[in-house]
Design a protein around this motif. Structure first.
Motif, mmCIF file in Angstrom:
data_model
loop_
_atom_site.group_PDB
_atom_site.id
_atom_site.type_symbol
_atom_site.label_atom_id
_atom_site.label_comp_id
_atom_site.label_asym_id
_atom_site.label_seq_id
_atom_site.Cartn_x
_atom_site.Cartn_y
_atom_site.Cartn_z
ATOM 1 N N GLU A 84 -54.030 -24.762 115.818
ATOM 2 C CA GLU A 84 -54.823 -24.625 117.025
ATOM 3 C C GLU A 84 -55.711 -23.390 116.908
ATOM 4 O O GLU A 84 -55.410 -22.462 116.152
ATOM 5 N N ASP A 85 -56.792 -23.368 117.664
ATOM 6 C CA ASP A 85 -57.833 -22.363 117.429
ATOM 7 C C ASP A 85 -57.509 -20.972 117.955
ATOM 8 O O ASP A 85 -58.379 -20.088 117.996
ATOM 9 N N THR B 114 -46.783 -25.930 119.506
ATOM 10 C CA THR B 114 -47.488 -26.547 118.383
ATOM 11 C C THR B 114 -48.710 -25.767 117.875
ATOM 12 O O THR B 114 -49.681 -26.378 117.449
ATOM 13 N N PRO B 115 -48.735 -24.438 117.865
ATOM 14 C CA PRO B 115 -49.907 -23.743 117.321
ATOM 15 C C PRO B 115 -50.173 -24.025 115.843
ATOM 16 O O PRO B 115 -51.319 -24.027 115.413
ATOM 17 N N TYR C 281 -62.067 -17.165 119.649
ATOM 18 C CA TYR C 281 -60.788 -17.487 119.040
ATOM 19 C C TYR C 281 -60.936 -18.248 117.734
ATOM 20 O O TYR C 281 -60.318 -17.919 116.718
ATOM 21 N N VAL C 282 -61.752 -19.288 117.731
ATOM 22 C CA VAL C 282 -61.867 -20.120 116.529
ATOM 23 C C VAL C 282 -62.488 -19.337 115.380
ATOM 24 O O VAL C 282 -62.134 -19.549 114.208
ATOM 25 N N LEU C 283 -63.375 -18.399 115.683
ATOM 26 C CA LEU C 283 -63.947 -17.572 114.629
ATOM 27 C C LEU C 283 -62.888 -16.654 114.022
ATOM 28 O O LEU C 283 -62.878 -16.411 112.800
ATOM 29 N N THR D 148 -60.254 -27.202 117.748
ATOM 30 C CA THR D 148 -60.904 -26.214 118.617
ATOM 31 C C THR D 148 -61.588 -26.878 119.797
ATOM 32 O O THR D 148 -62.075 -28.004 119.719
ATOM 33 N N VAL D 149 -61.594 -26.146 120.900
ATOM 34 C CA VAL D 149 -62.300 -26.539 122.113
ATOM 35 C C VAL D 149 -62.969 -25.291 122.670
ATOM 36 O O VAL D 149 -62.506 -24.164 122.417
ATOM 37 N N GLN D 150 -64.053 -25.446 123.394
ATOM 38 C CA GLN D 150 -64.788 -24.294 123.934
ATOM 39 C C GLN D 150 -63.907 -23.510 124.901
ATOM 40 O O GLN D 150 -63.319 -24.077 125.823
#
Length: 395
Positions: free
Chosen positions: A203-204, A326-327, A111-113, A102-104
């Protein structure tokens, strides 16, 4: 001559003629029914892009924003586990480690949540079968403390951070090389923290499908033990729907397409003979129905045919991989070590991102890789961390 032409016309063009039947079926199917039924199917040739793309894209963004808020509420209401469970400090070696990179990004979509909440809920519902699975978050934001969603998730999952110092990244490293370095870091941390048998790098913005763990359980315990799959470098769990069509320069899909026609041609011919009272098979009619079914499946969309495989884990298909994207990537521990060694020797740039770099290894290193069909994750991130786009579309 004119009389013979009239006889031929009468033989082919009366209402009981197979020619008229099949011509009518073709016109009604491809000229009326399919366009009416499929004009809103995003990955169909009948999709009316000019009519539907803008409103459907806006609707998707609004729904995704609501799902982000729901994921935020999910973790706000969730009971915080004890410190050892959250940190992952036990010495247990999992069968499967799910590592979320994850990235901001934009805060309003979380998204990451979304990804973490789905994986957490699915693991809870999976029960005893998934007790050997763990989740790790890999925060690759240059200033880890600025990633607000990860701060919330740190109460529930162990976290690996790309850079604990918050120093400015090296300006000589382009964004594609930075993404590859982040990927290498998260793969390394997955091996160091847990040493699992398999690593699923997600990926996030790749939300798991509801059936992901039953399918992975079947694949890990039954399918991947086969000799031709055992030593694969990686397995992709996602391929863009727009690239899943039959009409593609991929031999396996062409063979699948031909096989579909060879199966449905005789079946539909039998149905036609039964409906019209004809006594036997006719090879020209068999050929017609084979071509008819092949054309219909391609124009409606192979993606929608693949959805039928979700009926059971054993129906999922494993075929040779293609370049993009690559997700969600599954590595065994030995293949993860090999991939790390390979990627560290490659330099990524525009036109040679990490997905193409991984695919290039199949040719240069003699490795093999596969993709699982249908997709086991949904790519929901319309706002990319690499490419700025203020007005994203579904296509």
């Amino acid at each position: 001559m004119l009389y013979q032409a009239w006889q031929l016309y009468g033989r082919w063009c009366h209402w009981s003629s197979p020619f008229i039947h099949l011509l009518t079926l073709t016109v009604v199917t491809f000229g009326v029914l399919a366009p009416l039924i499929c004009h809103r199917l995003l990955h169909s040739y009948f999709y009316l892009r000019r009519w539907h793309l803008n409103p459907m894209s806006q609707e998707f963004l609004e729904q995704n924003q609501q799902e982000g808020q729901a994921a935020l509420h999910y973790f706000e209401k969730l009971q915080i586990p004890n410190a050892s469970e959250a940190s992952g400090g036990d010495a247990f070696q999992p069968l499967l480690l799910v590592t979320i990179i994850t990235v901001q990004r934009r805060n309003d979509f979380h998204y990451v949540l979304q990804v973490a909440s789905h994986f957490h809920r699915l693991l809870q519902n999976c029960g005893a079968r998934c007790r050997s699975h763990r989740i790790l978050l890999c925060n690759v934001e240059s200033d880890p403390s600025s990633h607000q969603d990860v701060r919330l998730l740190s109460s529930f999952f162990p976290i690996a951070s790309r850079d604990k110092t918050g120093e400015n990244p090296d300006p000589r490293v382009n964004q594609f090389e930075k993404e590859k370095q982040d990927y290498v870091f998260c793969l390394e941390q997955s091996l160091l923290v847990y040493n699992p048998e398999y690593i699923l790098i997600v990926e996030d913005d790749a939300v798991p499908e509801e059936e992901i763990f039953p399918v992975l359980q079947h694949l890990l315990l039954a399918r991947f033990s086969k000799p031709y799959l055992r030593d694969a470098l990686y397995f992709k769990l996602y391929h863009p729907e727009r690239l899943q069509r039959y009409f593609n320069p991929e031999p396996m899909r062409i063979l699948e397409w031909l096989g579909l026609g060879m199966f449905l041609g005789p079946v539909l011919n039998c149905v036609y003979c039964w409906a019209t009272g004809r006594p036997s098979l006719s090879w020209p009619i068999v050929l017609f129905f084979a071509l008819y079914s092949m054309a219909l499946s391609e124009l409606v969309g192979r993606h929608y045919m693949l959805e039928l495989r979700r009926l059971a884990p054993a129906l999922y298909n494993i075929v040779p991989v293609t370049e993009c994207c690559t997700p969600a990537m599954l590595f065994s521990a030995p293949s993860a070590h090999r991939a790390l060694g390979y990627l560290k020797g490659l330099h990524c740039r525009q036109g040679f991102a990490k997905d193409i770099a991984l695919y290039s290894l199949l040719r240069t290193k003699g490795e093999k890789a596969y993709v699982v069909e249908p997709n086991l994750v949904r790519h929901v991130g319309m706002y990319s961390s690499l490419r700025l786009n203020d007005n994203p579309k579904l296509l």
